[in-house]
Design a protein around this motif. Structure first.
Motif, short mmCIF file in Angstrom:
data_model
loop_
_atom_site.label_atom_id
_atom_site.label_comp_id
_atom_site.label_asym_id
_atom_site.label_seq_id
_atom_site.Cartn_x
_atom_site.Cartn_y
_atom_site.Cartn_z
N PHE A 36 8.66 0.38 -0.47
CA PHE A 36 7.20 0.28 -0.41
C PHE A 36 6.73 -0.75 -1.44
O PHE A 36 7.38 -0.95 -2.46
N GLN A 37 5.56 -1.33 -1.17
CA GLN A 37 4.98 -2.23 -2.15
C GLN A 37 4.54 -1.43 -3.36
O GLN A 37 3.99 -0.33 -3.20
N SER A 38 4.77 -1.98 -4.56
CA SER A 38 4.36 -1.26 -5.76
C SER A 38 2.84 -1.14 -5.81
O SER A 38 2.11 -2.07 -5.47
N SER A 39 2.35 0.01 -6.23
CA SER A 39 0.90 0.26 -6.42
C SER A 39 0.10 -0.09 -5.17
O SER A 39 -0.99 -0.66 -5.28
N GLU A 40 0.65 0.22 -4.01
CA GLU A 40 0.06 -0.22 -2.75
C GLU A 40 -1.40 0.20 -2.59
O GLU A 40 -2.23 -0.57 -2.11
N ILE A 41 -1.74 1.43 -3.03
CA ILE A 41 -3.13 1.89 -2.82
C ILE A 41 -4.12 1.07 -3.64
O ILE A 41 -5.32 1.13 -3.41
N TYR A 42 -3.62 0.30 -4.61
CA TYR A 42 -4.51 -0.60 -5.37
C TYR A 42 -4.41 -2.04 -4.88
O TYR A 42 -4.78 -2.97 -5.58
#
Ligand code: ATP
Length: 445
Positions: free
Chosen positions: A15-21
């Protein structure tokens, strides 16, 4: 490549790091399947480098090191890329970025992002090491670096390991650990990231024998990579030319893989001469030479290094395993369908087997649970009772799970289950009590 990135997210590999941001540039997180895959690769490396060799010791050095280490290693002065800034849009590029038209620093130099002419600065050297501060005061004297490679932790511990392990030259020190580089043109998923893991081994040899050991380790590393199941035609050697050689290297070869975005390095084998120990001897003032008691001579050992990226090797394994195939429908319909499958070597697969009750009645879930509980004491297995059996097989194909174990109508009569092979789709009946041995036999190698 987009297909692989989307599979990796869908199935929980990466997953992309800190995706929700909105994500953090070129930093990635490993999900439930990814962490298992990368761990299996690292464990295989550790076993072959440390456990199976009596001449190599393991080490786990800290990420933070004395700042002088990076002066001695040449990273403070030389670990740089030439960069240009656009004064108009504030973007930053590598000076050799092919998208730049004209000459940076001159009126014709054109910014590839905003298109303005004459706003690019002349190239300036930019150090790739991440800086931070140690202790409560943010002042120059407190600056330390996040290590850009694991090798230096090995050199500065060379004497400690030598003395405590009672090894004799030639011998090696191996380490797996995080490294950080403030890469300017990162990208291609987990190929080039700002935080990554390296698997490095430094082999200390008598000067004059370095050429021979260099060839030995080249051959060993290629054998190891081929044993991961990587297709041979996708692998090649690249020898560094004189202009490519790093400041420390006498000779260097990369092992390259043909990624979907072209041939690129994922491991390097380097003959570093006596550069590293000599420099640490000079900068620390501590003698790092070796007394050869058979000849009563002293010398500074030469180093042959094997340096692999755990993330890049994981990407190689994923790219090489990814296939799309037309196969027969496994729910009994008379038609073909497209499946995505990761043909991972069974030993590397995150999940070794999935257990499926064919239907959720007739006692099948109970038997399924028992089989699952029994197997998971030994292997990482998965239980799935949701959806048609064909859909469940497809989900495990995408996870690279080598075996699907189905409890069906016959199980209650003769205590056998079907075991489906991920690659051939063939099914065999195996006694439920013999599953542990069956998996042990078929997962090895
Ligand atoms: P490149 O030229 O691709 O940046 P490099 O020649 O700088 O790589 P080395 O310093 O030799 O690489 O590092 C050894 C290995 O560490 C590489 O083969 C690669 O697998 C891994 N590695 C280096 N930089 C990165 C990065 N930014 N992201 C992921 N892995 C990396």
């Amino acid at each position: 490549m987009e297909k692989l990135v989307s599979l990796a997210k869908r199935r929980g590999f990466v997953f992309q790091s800190s995706e929700i941001y909105g994500g953090l540039g070129s930093v990635w997180d490993y999900g439930p399947l990814g962490v298992e895959l990368k761990k299996n690769i690292k464990e295989r490396w550790w076993r072959s480098m440390v456990h199976e060799r009596e001449d190599i010791e393991g080490l786990d050095a800290a990420i933070l090191m004395h700042p002088k280490v990076w002066e001695a290693s040449g990273h403070v002065a030389g670990f740089t890329d030439p960069l240009v800034d656009c004064k108009h849009c504030k973007n930053r590029f590598r000076a050799d970025d092919p998208k730049i038209k004209g000459t940076p620093g001159q009126p014709d130099g054109q910014c590839p992002a905003c298109g303005t002419k004459g706003t690019l600065t002349a190239p300036r050297q930019f150090n790739l090491m991440f800086k931070t501060f140690m202790g409560p005061v943010e002042e120059d004297a407190a600056v330390i670096f996040m290590r850009p490679e694991t090798a230096q932790g090995i050199y500065v511990n060379y004497l400690n390991v030598l003395q405590s392990s009672r090894q004799k030259v030639p011998f090696g020190i191996a380490q797996i650990g995080k490294a950080f580089r403030n890469e300017i043109t990162p990208g291609n998923f987990i190929f080039r990231t700002r935080e990554f893991e390296q698997m490095e081994m430094q082999y200390f040899v008598k000067p004059g024998s370095d050429g021979e050991w260099f060839e030995f380790w080249r051959a060993e590393r290629m054998k190891w990579i081929e044993a991961l199941g990587i297709r041979k035609e996708k692998l090649r050697w690249h020898q560094h030319g004189k202009t490519e050689l790093a400041h420390y290297a006498k000779d260097a070869y990369d092992i390259e893989y043909e990624f979907p975005f072209g041939w690129n390095e994922f491991e390097g084998i380097h003959n570093r001469g006596d550069f590293d120990l000599s420099r640490h001897q000079e900068y620390s003032g501590k003698k790092l030479d070796y007394l050869d008691t058979t000849t009563n001579t002293r010398f500074v050992p030469n180093v042959v290094e094997t340096s692999a990226g755990a993330d890049r090797t994981t990407l190689v394994v994923l790219c090489d395993a990814y296939r799309e195939e037309a196969v027969k429908n496994e729910d009994g319909a008379d038609k073909e369908e497209l499946r995505v499958v990761l043909k991972l070597k069974p030993e590397l697969a995150p999940i070794k087997a999935a257990v499926f009750p064919l239907v959720n009645k007739d006692g099948m879930p109970d038997v399924g649970r028992r089989v699952y509980d029994d197997l998971r004491k030994r292997f990482n297995v998965f239980y799935d009772d949701g959806g048609s059996i064909g859909r469940r097989y497809r989900r495990q194909d995408e996870a690279g799970t080598p075996f699907g174990i189905t409890i069906d109508g016959q199980t209650s009569q003769d205590q056998t289950v079907t075991v489906r092979d991920r690659d051939t789709l063939k099914q065999v009946r195996v006694g439920s009590g013999a599953l542990v041995d069956y998996l042990k036999d078929h997962l090895a190698g």
